[in-house]
Design an enzyme around this catalytic site. Structure first.
Site, PDB file in Angstrom:
ATOM      1  N   CYS A  35       0.936  -1.224   0.128  1.00  0.00           N
ATOM      2  CA  CYS A  35      -0.057  -0.098  -0.011  1.00  0.00           C
ATOM      3  C   CYS A  35       0.884   1.250  -0.050  1.00  0.00           C
ATOM      4  O   CYS A  35       2.036   1.449   0.209  1.00  0.00           O
ATOM      5  CB  CYS A  35      -0.809  -0.104   1.211  1.00  0.00           C
TER       6      CYS A  35
HETATM    7  N1  GLN Z   1      -0.733  -6.857   3.879  1.00  0.00           N
HETATM    8  C1  GLN Z   1      -1.706  -5.575   3.847  1.00  0.00           C
HETATM    9  C2  GLN Z   1      -2.977  -5.929   3.228  1.00  0.00           C
HETATM   10  O1  GLN Z   1      -3.234  -6.798   2.737  1.00  0.00           O
HETATM   11  C3  GLN Z   1      -1.040  -4.389   3.472  1.00  0.00           C
HETATM   12  C4  GLN Z   1      -0.797  -4.545   1.646  1.00  0.00           C
HETATM   13  C5  GLN Z   1       0.147  -3.606   1.158  1.00  0.00           C
HETATM   14  O2  GLN Z   1       0.838  -2.809   1.911  1.00  0.00           O
HETATM   15  N2  GLN Z   1      -0.078  -3.536   0.068  1.00  0.00           N
HETATM   16  O3  GLN Z   1      -3.631  -5.021   3.128  1.00  0.00           O
END
Ligand code: GLN
Length: 229
Positions: free
Chosen positions: A2
């Protein structure tokens, strides 16, 4: 991974940080510039901010670019402490509003950019969702944010593949870690921005080295190397 953004400073409209910048979270939701894992962030978004000491949130499991209601209201939401994120769900994780950061214990708003093996995290009744980030947030809230550096190093030791870029705010302070992904700092005259990637091409953005803790108190920004580096 994210992308997230934190603000500590004078009250500013949420839209001025999240929607308006040329490469802000809105653009990062479909065209991030520095993302190493994942192509876009279309699995939800969340904006949290403090309003006279009260943590308030608006979260969604839909792409930020399609939310015209939020775009209409965001210019009217002003705050001096903001934590916002756009989400690219890790494979196997639920896609639901409660899985979108920021998470909260009522005092802190917290976002996690990364992934962690859920089997190394304790089950917690406090977790808002079964997504890894919500379990991690619950652990960090249980241990207390004063222990953020130690908790991060401990989780990283238990899961060597974990990526643990965390960002948290409580109205008067921002805390962040870098562990596996990017983070930049912008010191402005009216406050400090922490962001997974710069929202514009201002030459004042500075990259935070990996495996560091960042503390923002007022306009003071302190970087400390994390254990295990
Ligand atoms: N693992 C977390 C999720 O699935 C964060 C994912 C991310 O940083 N893209 O939301």
């Amino acid at each position: 991974m994210c992308r997230h953004l934190g603000w500590l400073g004078e009250p500013v409209p949420v839209s001025s940080l999240v929607l308006d910048p040329p490469s802000g979270l809105l653009v990062q939701s479909y065209a991030p510039r520095r993302q190493k894992h994942g192509l876009m962030n279309a699995d939800g978004w969340g904006v949290g901010f403090f309003d006279n000491g009260v943590a308030r949130r608006w979260r969604s499991a839909a792409p930020l670019w399609g939310d015209t209601s939020f775009a209409s209201v965001a210019p009217a939401l002003r705050s001096g402490c903001i934590v916002a994120a756009v989400r690219s769900a890790t494979i196997g994780m639920p896609i639901e509003p409660s899985a979108s950061a920021p998470f909260t214990d009522g005092r802190w708003l917290l976002s996690h950019n990364g992934l962690v093996d859920r089997s190394v995290l304790p089950l917690s009744g406090r977790a808002e969702s079964t997504v890894d980030s919500a379990l991690l947030a619950a652990l960090i809230f249980d241990r207390g944010l004063d222990a953020l550096a130690d908790t991060t190093a401990e989780v990283a030791a238990a899961d060597p593949n974990a990526r643990l870029n965390i960002l948290a705010g409580n109205g008067s302070q921002l805390l962040a870690t870098t562990w596996g992904d990017t983070l930049s700092v912008l010191r402005r005259d009216d406050g400090v921005v922490l962001a997974s990637e710069p929202y514009d091409d201002d030459s004042a953005w500075q990259e935070v080295p990996d495996r560091h803790l960042v503390e923002v108190d007022g306009s003071r920004v302190t970087l400390t190397a994390l254990k295990g580096t």
